[in-house]
Scaffold this motif. Sequence first.
Motif, mmCIF file in Angstrom:
data_model
loop_
_atom_site.group_PDB
_atom_site.id
_atom_site.type_symbol
_atom_site.label_atom_id
_atom_site.label_comp_id
_atom_site.label_asym_id
_atom_site.label_seq_id
_atom_site.Cartn_x
_atom_site.Cartn_y
_atom_site.Cartn_z
ATOM 1 N N THR A 58 6.630 13.091 0.268
ATOM 2 C CA THR A 58 5.384 13.325 -0.097
ATOM 3 C C THR A 58 5.536 11.835 -1.333
ATOM 4 O O THR A 58 5.122 10.984 -0.200
ATOM 5 N N LEU A 59 6.123 11.839 -2.067
ATOM 6 C CA LEU A 59 6.495 11.148 -2.903
ATOM 7 C C LEU A 59 6.923 9.923 -2.042
ATOM 8 O O LEU A 59 6.810 8.472 -2.918
ATOM 9 N N VAL A 60 7.876 10.015 -1.307
ATOM 10 C CA VAL A 60 8.759 8.875 -0.922
ATOM 11 C C VAL A 60 8.262 8.404 0.566
ATOM 12 O O VAL A 60 7.635 6.761 0.840
ATOM 13 N N GLU A 61 6.915 9.322 0.806
ATOM 14 C CA GLU A 61 5.863 8.441 1.629
ATOM 15 C C GLU A 61 4.954 7.455 1.325
ATOM 16 O O GLU A 61 5.630 6.546 1.950
ATOM 17 N N ASN A 62 4.622 8.098 0.554
ATOM 18 C CA ASN A 62 3.580 7.382 -0.281
ATOM 19 C C ASN A 62 4.167 5.853 -1.003
ATOM 20 O O ASN A 62 3.579 5.001 -0.737
ATOM 21 N N ALA A 63 5.475 5.986 -1.482
ATOM 22 C CA ALA A 63 6.449 4.874 -2.330
ATOM 23 C C ALA A 63 6.374 3.330 -0.799
ATOM 24 O O ALA A 63 6.107 2.230 -0.994
ATOM 25 N N ILE A 64 6.861 4.677 0.413
ATOM 26 C CA ILE A 64 6.603 3.326 1.911
ATOM 27 C C ILE A 64 5.037 2.833 1.841
ATOM 28 O O ILE A 64 5.286 1.433 2.117
ATOM 29 N N LYS A 65 4.241 4.021 2.080
ATOM 30 C CA LYS A 65 3.429 3.086 2.659
ATOM 31 C C LYS A 65 2.467 2.130 1.565
ATOM 32 O O LYS A 65 1.706 1.465 2.274
ATOM 33 N N HIS A 66 2.334 2.803 0.322
ATOM 34 C CA HIS A 66 1.464 2.272 -0.497
ATOM 35 C C HIS A 66 2.130 0.994 -1.283
ATOM 36 O O HIS A 66 1.614 0.420 -1.922
ATOM 37 N N GLY A 67 3.597 0.737 -0.928
ATOM 38 C CA GLY A 67 4.471 0.386 -2.037
ATOM 39 C C GLY A 67 5.194 -0.805 -1.051
ATOM 40 O O GLY A 67 5.210 -2.132 -1.741
ATOM 41 N N LEU A 68 5.796 -0.292 -0.604
ATOM 42 C CA LEU A 68 6.899 -1.710 0.410
ATOM 43 C C LEU A 68 6.558 -2.066 1.770
ATOM 44 O O LEU A 68 6.279 -3.456 1.615
ATOM 45 N N GLU A 69 5.850 -1.541 2.053
ATOM 46 C CA GLU A 69 5.438 -1.809 3.890
ATOM 47 C C GLU A 69 4.267 -2.685 3.879
ATOM 48 O O GLU A 69 4.288 -3.942 4.234
ATOM 49 N N PRO A 70 3.016 -3.149 2.418
ATOM 50 C CA PRO A 70 2.110 -3.927 2.325
ATOM 51 C C PRO A 70 3.112 -5.050 1.567
ATOM 52 O O PRO A 70 2.179 -6.304 2.146
ATOM 53 N N LYS A 71 4.122 -4.676 0.940
ATOM 54 C CA LYS A 71 4.651 -6.237 0.742
ATOM 55 C C LYS A 71 5.920 -7.030 1.753
ATOM 56 O O LYS A 71 6.453 -6.479 2.137
ATOM 57 N N VAL A 99 10.824 9.028 -7.718
ATOM 58 C CA VAL A 99 11.193 8.352 -6.513
ATOM 59 C C VAL A 99 10.557 6.675 -7.517
ATOM 60 O O VAL A 99 9.166 6.685 -7.426
ATOM 61 N N ARG A 100 11.344 5.924 -7.517
ATOM 62 C CA ARG A 100 10.462 4.901 -7.733
ATOM 63 C C ARG A 100 10.644 3.880 -7.223
ATOM 64 O O ARG A 100 11.703 4.013 -6.497
ATOM 65 N N ASP A 101 9.680 2.845 -6.629
ATOM 66 C CA ASP A 101 9.990 1.892 -6.141
ATOM 67 C C ASP A 101 10.156 0.645 -6.738
ATOM 68 O O ASP A 101 8.682 0.431 -7.804
ATOM 69 N N THR A 102 10.221 -0.909 -5.970
ATOM 70 C CA THR A 102 9.544 -2.087 -6.268
ATOM 71 C C THR A 102 8.582 -2.885 -5.062
ATOM 72 O O THR A 102 8.972 -4.099 -5.488
ATOM 73 N N GLY A 103 7.535 -1.946 -4.829
ATOM 74 C CA GLY A 103 6.643 -1.929 -3.890
ATOM 75 C C GLY A 103 5.581 -3.120 -4.916
ATOM 76 O O GLY A 103 5.781 -3.780 -5.932
ATOM 77 N N ILE A 104 3.890 -2.656 -4.033
ATOM 78 C CA ILE A 104 3.661 -3.812 -4.826
ATOM 79 C C ILE A 104 3.116 -3.478 -6.253
ATOM 80 O O ILE A 104 2.017 -4.322 -6.584
ATOM 81 N N GLY A 105 3.198 -2.550 -6.034
ATOM 82 C CA GLY A 105 2.814 -1.441 -7.681
ATOM 83 C C GLY A 105 1.913 -0.270 -7.738
ATOM 84 O O GLY A 105 1.262 -0.536 -6.728
ATOM 85 N N PHE A 106 1.340 -0.333 -9.074
ATOM 86 C CA PHE A 106 0.065 0.983 -8.776
ATOM 87 C C PHE A 106 -0.582 0.672 -8.279
ATOM 88 O O PHE A 106 -1.522 -0.930 -9.249
ATOM 89 N N THR A 107 -1.734 1.089 -7.634
ATOM 90 C CA THR A 107 -3.661 1.063 -7.558
ATOM 91 C C THR A 107 -3.605 2.690 -7.944
ATOM 92 O O THR A 107 -3.340 3.749 -7.495
ATOM 93 N N PRO A 108 -5.203 2.230 -8.463
ATOM 94 C CA PRO A 108 -6.194 3.528 -8.476
ATOM 95 C C PRO A 108 -5.852 4.616 -7.352
ATOM 96 O O PRO A 108 -6.025 5.632 -7.435
ATOM 97 N N GLN A 109 -6.077 3.601 -5.848
ATOM 98 C CA GLN A 109 -6.594 4.381 -4.923
ATOM 99 C C GLN A 109 -5.475 5.126 -4.790
ATOM 100 O O GLN A 109 -5.467 6.698 -4.022
#
Length: 318
Positions: free
Chosen positions: A223-236, A257-267
């Motif tokens: 679930t953490l990996v899926e969130n990182a991809i969906k909310h962090g990396l795919e929009p980048k 699970v650490r990602d270099t995506g667009i960053g943390f969002t409250p949503q």
Amino acid sequence: MNTDQRSPGTDNAAERGKSSPSAQRFVSKGTLREIGDAIVVVWWRFFDWLAVVSWKKLLLVSMLGLILAAILKHPNPALMLTVASLIIKVVAGGKRRAELTANEATKRAETEQLERTVLEARMEALQAQIEPHFLFNTLASIDQLIQTDPPRASKMQQSLIRYLRSAMPQMREGRRPSLGQQVDLCSAFLEIMAVRMEGRLQAVVIVPEGLKSAVFPSMMLQTLVENAIKHGLEPKPEGGLIEIGAEIVDGQLAVHVRDTGIGFTPQAESGVGLANIRERLKALYNGRAELIISVPPAGGTCATIKVPYEIAPATPPA
């Protein structure tokens, strides 16, 4: 003329009169038994009350009872009951209170265990719903790649086979899942997503071998990996890196699970997946586990799950 004639009503009345003593005895025995059972119930309730009531309240009730008995001019029975209550409180109250406390603790533990079992059953049902959806999407991607890019289709197919080899035994065994099982599952999942994202996803796994045997709840890491991809990396547009790591921190197993995506969002913080993880951690560990969302200095998002460190039971050989 026969004068010895009796009316039917007279005969019935006589018969009823003859049978009435036995019926009355039967009713009396039943009534006495009910009264005896009621006395036993009242006694044990009174005994349990004596076991748990405080001395201050018991003395206050005893004084009020003695005053009321004196007003009603029946002090001796009240005095005897008060003395008997104090003796019972001293002699058997502590033991009975311990028994009641132990029973309450056992019931509470059984209830919590039942809640955990129900929650895990829900998660297994959820996994059974998610797996076909993910499987069909992956097979559709493989079918499309066979026509346009056969090498990528072959690579995705191999990753899917690895994913299924990791997932199927966990669904069949029913044993407590280990961190190693969850890491293998996520590694295969990341390989499939890397093919889908056409090189925009890189993955790194830094989990010591000694920690792979630790107990770790199923589906949480994915679930953490899926969130990182969906909310962090795919929009980048350029994608980024996902890192899965584990270590022991203050006696707890910390998996991140650490990602270099667009960053943390409250949503993302209030998403269904993270809320589900928090609910499961609360039910499984009763406040001894937590999910922490943080922002690394270099940007992106880091999600960390901390649970008590425990070695998973070894799987017996087939």
